[in-house]
Every structure is written in structure tokens, then in C-alpha cells.
Enzyme design. Sequence first.
Site, PDB file in Angstrom:
ATOM      1  N   HIS A  95       0.843  -1.189   0.000  1.00 47.60           N
ATOM      2  CA  HIS A  95       0.000   0.000   0.000  1.00 47.60           C
ATOM      3  C   HIS A  95       0.883   1.245   0.000  1.00 47.60           C
ATOM      4  O   HIS A  95       1.832   1.356   0.777  1.00 47.60           O
ATOM      5  CB  HIS A  95      -0.918   0.021   1.226  1.00 47.60           C
ATOM      6  CG  HIS A  95      -1.644   1.325   1.410  1.00 47.60           C
ATOM      7  ND1 HIS A  95      -1.457   2.143   2.501  1.00 47.60           N
ATOM      8  CD2 HIS A  95      -2.564   1.949   0.623  1.00 47.60           C
ATOM      9  CE1 HIS A  95      -2.227   3.220   2.387  1.00 47.60           C
ATOM     10  NE2 HIS A  95      -2.909   3.116   1.268  1.00 47.60           N
ATOM     11  N   SER A  96       0.590   2.179  -0.901  1.00 48.39           N
ATOM     12  CA  SER A  96       1.271   3.469  -0.941  1.00 48.39           C
ATOM     13  C   SER A  96       2.782   3.260  -1.050  1.00 48.39           C
ATOM     14  O   SER A  96       3.251   2.597  -1.962  1.00 48.39           O
ATOM     15  CB  SER A  96       0.887   4.283   0.299  1.00 48.39           C
ATOM     16  OG  SER A  96       1.196   5.647   0.137  1.00 48.39           O
ATOM     17  N   MET A  97       3.582   3.776  -0.094  1.00 46.77           N
ATOM     18  CA  MET A  97       5.020   3.610  -0.201  1.00 46.77           C
ATOM     19  C   MET A  97       5.433   2.143  -0.146  1.00 46.77           C
ATOM     20  O   MET A  97       6.435   1.739  -0.741  1.00 46.77           O
ATOM     21  CB  MET A  97       5.738   4.384   0.905  1.00 46.77           C
ATOM     22  CG  MET A  97       7.232   4.526   0.650  1.00 46.77           C
ATOM     23  SD  MET A  97       8.172   5.098   2.081  1.00 46.77           S
ATOM     24  CE  MET A  97       8.326   3.561   2.999  1.00 46.77           C
TER      25      MET A  97
END
Length: 298
Positions: free
Chosen positions: A94-96
Site C-alpha cells: 500500500h502506498s510507499m
Amino acid sequence: MFSELKFPVPWGHVAAKAWGPSEGHPVLCLHGWLDNANTFDKLIPLLPRGRSGSSGCLSSHRPAGSPYHFLDYVTDVRRVAAALQWRRFTLMGHSMGGAVAAMFCFLYPEMVDKLILLETLGFLLAPEDTEAWLKSKRKVIDRLLSLEAKQQTPKARSPEAALQRLLEANSHLTAEGGAILLQRGATETPAGLVYNRDMRARTQSREFFTVEQCVKLLQKIQDRVLIIVSQDGLLVPHNLPSRNDFVKALQEAFESTLKEHIQLVEVPGSHFVHLNEPEVVSGIISNFLTAQNTRARL
């Protein structure tokens, strides 16, 4: 039900939560920047049984004087895979955490059978000029030295204040989602709750890419990729005015050159849709996980 895992590393340990049978197909989940393993608490129970999922972290902080480099996170993935003796597995980030997962795929394509990116395209946009690039690197050093000079004691807050502060800093989180993250993201002390995060993580040195580099790197991935983007997340045009061209160019590459290789899905929800409304993405992810692999050669 899940179990807690700790993987020894030279500076302490990397912590994780494990779901599912140990003999199931392995899936390693990576949380986003300044988040923790609880970000997947509501999603993983909705995914197919027979899959073995593991995610971090409640890990040791890096040694004093050490900044956080993006490649260090990728190295941690390799350490965990070695400790688990996983030779080939699925990565979900998720995300980074998705950017970390993507970089791992580029470096170790033979170890990853599928890649799932939640609210990330897997890359960070390269600065447009050399001065901007130099400025970003200088900022990493200056922030690290500033933190070292201050040596501030972590602030203790009441549970209500700690949650309120988390929600103020993360407008995409619901109160329920924030409370779930806070369960693992803070430690109770006599004075109140103290966030577990290492403030040096805010000074991390990142890896940046051009669109051309992104496309070439994506072609190195041996198997299929699922990218889930939220309609009200961080990748929609009105939320990223300075990166519109980058996002649009990548999406065009997905839909043309890489169309048969990458599945790009847009869903209703925010940056934390997997935590706030996991049922929105669980079916898409489940179908992707159980689908027969067709190894794409680009």
C-alpha cells in the site's frame, strides 16, 4: 487469527503479523509510510483461504545516526524472505509499501509471481531539474541533523488526543481505521500514548524515476501486476496537480505497451480504501490471487 513474528536483523528485529496456514501460497504485505501492519487487518480475512499472508511492522528503530534510505526497506524484504525461506511469493503493498514491493520485483523478478499495488503506481516522480534533485537530497541531511540536535522526548497523549492527531494528519482515514492503526502504532506509558514511529523515517532518502525508466522497469517483471487506484485517493488528477503529466503518462503506458501485463482498476474510496472499506477491493484482489498465472514476456 494471526500470529506475531520477529525476524532478527543486525540492529534488532523486523516484526510482522502472519495469517493463514504456513503451507499456503505465501503473500508478503507491505504497509505505507508511517503506517503499520494493522493496515491490512480488515482486508486479509476477506481474501482466499489457503494463502499465507505476512506483513510488518512493529520493528526496531535504525541505529543512532542512521537515516532511512528507500533501498533499506527493499533490503528488509529480502531479509524477511530469506528468514521465511520463501523462494517465490506474491507481494502486496500500500502506498510507499507498493513502491518498495515494485523495486523488489525489479531487482528480484525471479522471486515474485504476482504484484499488487494499492494506491500507488510503484514509482516516485523524478525532479524536473538537477537543482530540485540536489535540494531534495540536502533536505534529507538537514532534517536528520536537526532531529539529532533536538533529541526531543516523544510526546505522550491521551488515547483520544492521539487518535485525533492521527486523523488530522491523515484525512483519508476513518475514525475506525485510525483506531486500528493506533493499536499497533502507539505504546501506552504512565503519561499516555506515545507513537512508536521513528521520526527519522520522515527524512528518508527516496528513489526517483522518469516515465521512460518506469516503463522499462515494469517490463522486467515476469508475471502479472494488479494496480488499484481510488477515485478519491492520492493519485487522482485534482489531488496531484504537480504530477498530472507523470501519472497520465504512466497510465497511458499501462493501457498500451503493458496492457496485457498490468491490470489497472479504479474503485470508489479514499487512499485507505483497503482499511476503510476492504470489501470494495477484496473481490478484485481475490480474483487476481486465484487466477491462473500466464507468464507474460514483454
